[in-house]
Design a protein around this motif. Structure first.
Motif: not given
Length: 214
Positions: A94-103, A123-133
Motif C-alpha cells: 500500500l505504501v509503495i502504491t501510494g508513493n507511485w500514485f503521488q509520482a 511557472d518555472g518554479l512550479s515545474i521544478i517543484g513538481n519534478i522534485l516531488q
C-alpha cells in the motif's frame, strides 16, 4: 474564500505536511519510532487534504485537477498502509502504491505548466517543484520495493529481521526522497503565492522614477 486564497492555503497545507512526513521518515535518535510513525501519518493526511483543496480550485477534468486528485489518493493509500492492521507485506504494498500514485499525479500536474504560451518565473518554479516531488516519491517507492524484497527473502529463508531499519542505502533512498519531495512542495508553494514582477526574493523593489525627488 477566493480561488487564489484557497490554492495558497492548499499548497501551504501540502508543504507543511510534506515536511512533517520527511521528519517522520528521518531516523533522528531523539525521536522514538512510534512518534516518527505518527508524524508520517499526520504529514500524509495533511498532504492529501492540501492536494484535495488545490484540486478544488482547478477546472474540472483538467490535468492539473486530475494530478492533484491522484496525489491525494496516493496519500490516502500511504496512510492506509501505515495505520490499518494488515499483514506486513500488504502494508508495504500500500505504501509503495501510494508513493507511485503521488509520482503519477505530480507528473500529470506538469502538463498545464508545459502548455503555458507565455511562461514566467512562477511557472518555472512550479515545474521544478513538481519534478522534485515526483523524484522524491519515486525514490520512496523504490525504497519500499527493496524493503519488500528483503522481507520476502527473510520469510523464505526463515531468518528474523535484524531490526536495523536505520542503515543501508535503500533506507537512505527513503530519507533523501522524503526531503526532496519536501523541497519540491515548498518550491511549489512559492510558485502558488507568486513572485511579483520587479522583485527580489518576493520583496517589491522600488523602480527608479526620474520625477520622484526621493
Amino acid at each position: 474564500m477566493s480561488n487564489e486564497s484557497k490554492a495558497i492555503f492548499g499548497a501551504s497545507v501540502t508543504a507543511v505536511g510534506t515536511v512533517i512526513a520527511a521528519v517522520g521518515a528521518t531516523p533522528f535518535r531523539v525521536l522514538s519510532e512510534p512518534f516518527r510513525l505518527d508524524l508520517s501519518v499526520i504529514g500524509n493526511v495533511m498532504q492529501g487534504v492540501g492536494n484535495g483543496i488545490e484540486a478544488d480550485t482547478q477546472e474540472p477534468f483538467s490535468l492539473g485537477r486530475i494530478g492533484n486528485e491522484i496525489q491525494s489518493l496516493g496519500n490516502s493509500t500511504v496512510v492506509a498502509g501505515l495505520i490499518i492492521n494488515f499483514d506486513d507485506e500488504t502494508k508495504q504494498k500500500l505504501v509503495i502504491t501510494g508513493n507511485w500514485f503521488q509520482a503519477l499525479g505530480g507528473t500529470a500536474a506538469l502538463g498545464p505548466e508545459f502548455s503555458e504560451p507565455d511562461p514566467d518565473l512562477n511557472d518555472g518554479l512550479s515545474i521544478i517543484g513538481n519534478i522534485l516531488q515526483v523524484t522524491g516519491n519515486s525514490l520512496q517507492a523504490i525504497n519500499g520495493i527493496e524493503n519488500l524484497k528483503k522481507s520476502r527473502i527473510q520469510k523464505k529463508l526463515q531468518y528474523p529481521d535484524d531490526g536495523d531499519d536505520d542503515d543501508g542505502s535503500f533506507r537512505t533512498f527513503d530519507v533523501v526522497g522524503s526531503w526532496i519531495q519536501a523541497t519540491g512542495a515548498v518550491i511549489s508553494l512559492i510558485s502558488t503565492i507568486g513572485i511579483p514582477e520587479c522583485s527580489r526574493f518576493g520583496y517589491l523593489v522600488k523602480e527608479d522614477d526620474p520625477d520622484d525627488p526621493t
